[in-house]
Scaffold this active site. Structure first.
Site, PDB file in Angstrom:
ATOM      1  N   SER A  15      -6.257  -3.567 -43.348  1.00  0.00           N
ATOM      2  CA  SER A  15      -5.872  -3.966 -41.991  1.00  0.00           C
ATOM      3  C   SER A  15      -5.020  -2.904 -41.317  1.00  0.00           C
ATOM      4  CB  SER A  15      -5.140  -5.304 -42.017  1.00  0.00           C
ATOM      5  OG  SER A  15      -3.958  -5.227 -42.777  1.00  0.00           O
ATOM      6  N   GLU A  16      -4.209  -2.176 -42.114  1.00  0.00           N
ATOM      7  CA  GLU A  16      -3.407  -1.080 -41.543  1.00  0.00           C
ATOM      8  C   GLU A  16      -3.293   0.078 -42.531  1.00  0.00           C
ATOM      9  OE1 GLU A  16      -2.232  -1.104 -38.517  1.00  0.00           O
ATOM     10  OE2 GLU A  16      -2.369  -3.235 -38.013  1.00  0.00           O
ATOM     11  N   THR A  17      -3.339   1.288 -41.990  1.00  0.00           N
ATOM     12  CA  THR A  17      -2.957   2.492 -42.719  1.00  0.00           C
ATOM     13  C   THR A  17      -1.823   3.142 -41.942  1.00  0.00           C
ATOM     14  OG1 THR A  17      -5.167   2.831 -43.633  1.00  0.00           O
ATOM     15  CG2 THR A  17      -3.709   4.746 -43.567  1.00  0.00           C
TER      16      THR A  17
END
Length: 275
Positions: A43-45
């Protein structure tokens, strides 16, 4: 660069919200950050550049850059401390698109994050009938925050059982739809979930940013300033939140899943600045 994968807002591996954290040894292009985020497929990097006395921090979903992400901030702080990049007794200032964010460790090992409070307003231009059909429960209140729609339910069951159609969510909100209700149990004060297909995320497992909106909202409704919050995704996650003036304090745990070294071939890396 070093890349870490961290599960945030949990004490258990494979629970909470996974985030990738890339500690950059040199600047890389926005295009390359987006490609790495797609490759990591989380969902996030987060991309961290360590400077003298502070760090630059940016967040990318598989689809786009976002201005604020709580779980990937927590993961970034955890990776910096666990990887030996930053002293554990020293607060980290992250400079971001949402201003300066501060992280530190409390005496119990909880990671403390100090974020700006965000305030929702009454929403307009939504289709309440379609939303109630999608969720199967009457909606008590509909609120708006830029690019987000917030649905407040009377019933905790409405939040726990929610399984809305992606097409409905994508049409109703630019980014995503937040759903929340007060908890009737003893362990938590309120429950929530976040659906964001337009960000490439059917459902985010645990969302720190969302709690910077929900904490002021529930503080206003209940008269309390401290909460135990539960995000009822399949992976589940929990955090402690506090409204402190115009700031929201989020506290949570994190666990390391793995770390690796990653090198971008020079012919694929047009350089530009981290911020």
């Amino acid at each position: 660069m070093k890349i870490y994968q961290v599960d945030s807002f949990t004490k258990e591996v494979f629970k909470g919200n996974p985030a990738a954290v890339a500690i950059l040894s040199e600047p890389i292009s926005d295009e390359m950050m987006q490609k790495i985020a797609v490759e990591m497929n989380l969902s996030e990097t987060a991309f961290v550049k360590i400077n003298e006395g502070y760090c630059d921090l940016r967040w990318f979903t598989p689809a786009t850059e976002v201005p604020l992400c709580g779980h990937a901030t927590l993961a970034s702080a955890f990776a910096l401390w666990q990887g030996g990049h930053w002293p554990k007794d020293k607060t980290i200032e992250f400079k971001t698109l949402s201003g300066s964010l501060f992280t530190s460790l409390d005496s119990n090992g909880l990671i403390i994050m100090d974020f700006p409070a965000n305030y929702a307003t009454t929403a307009e231009g939504f289709d309440k009938i379609e939303l109630e059909s999608a969720f199967g429960f009457p909606i008590k209140e509909v609120l708006n925050y830029p690019a987000e729609l917030i649905l407040i339910f009377e019933s905790e069951e409405a939040v726990l059982s929610a399984n809305p159609d992606d097409a409905v969510i994508a049409k109703q909100a630019q980014n995503g739809v937040i759903v929340s209700a007060l908890s009737k149990g003893e362990n938590y004060d309120f429950v929530s979930r976040y659906f964001a297909p337009n960000l490439g995320i059917k459902e985010d497992p645990v969302t720190g940013f969302m709690h910077t909106i929900l904490t002021p909202y529930w503080a206003d409704k209940t008269g309390k300033t401290n909460f135990k919050a539960f995000q009822a995704s399949a992976r589940t996650g929990e955090m402690q939140t506090e409204l402190k003036g115009n700031r929201v304090i989020l506290k949570g745990n994190a666990v390391m899943v793995f770390e690796t070294d990653f090198e971008i071939p020079s012919n694929l890396n047009p350089i530009n600045k981290i911020v």
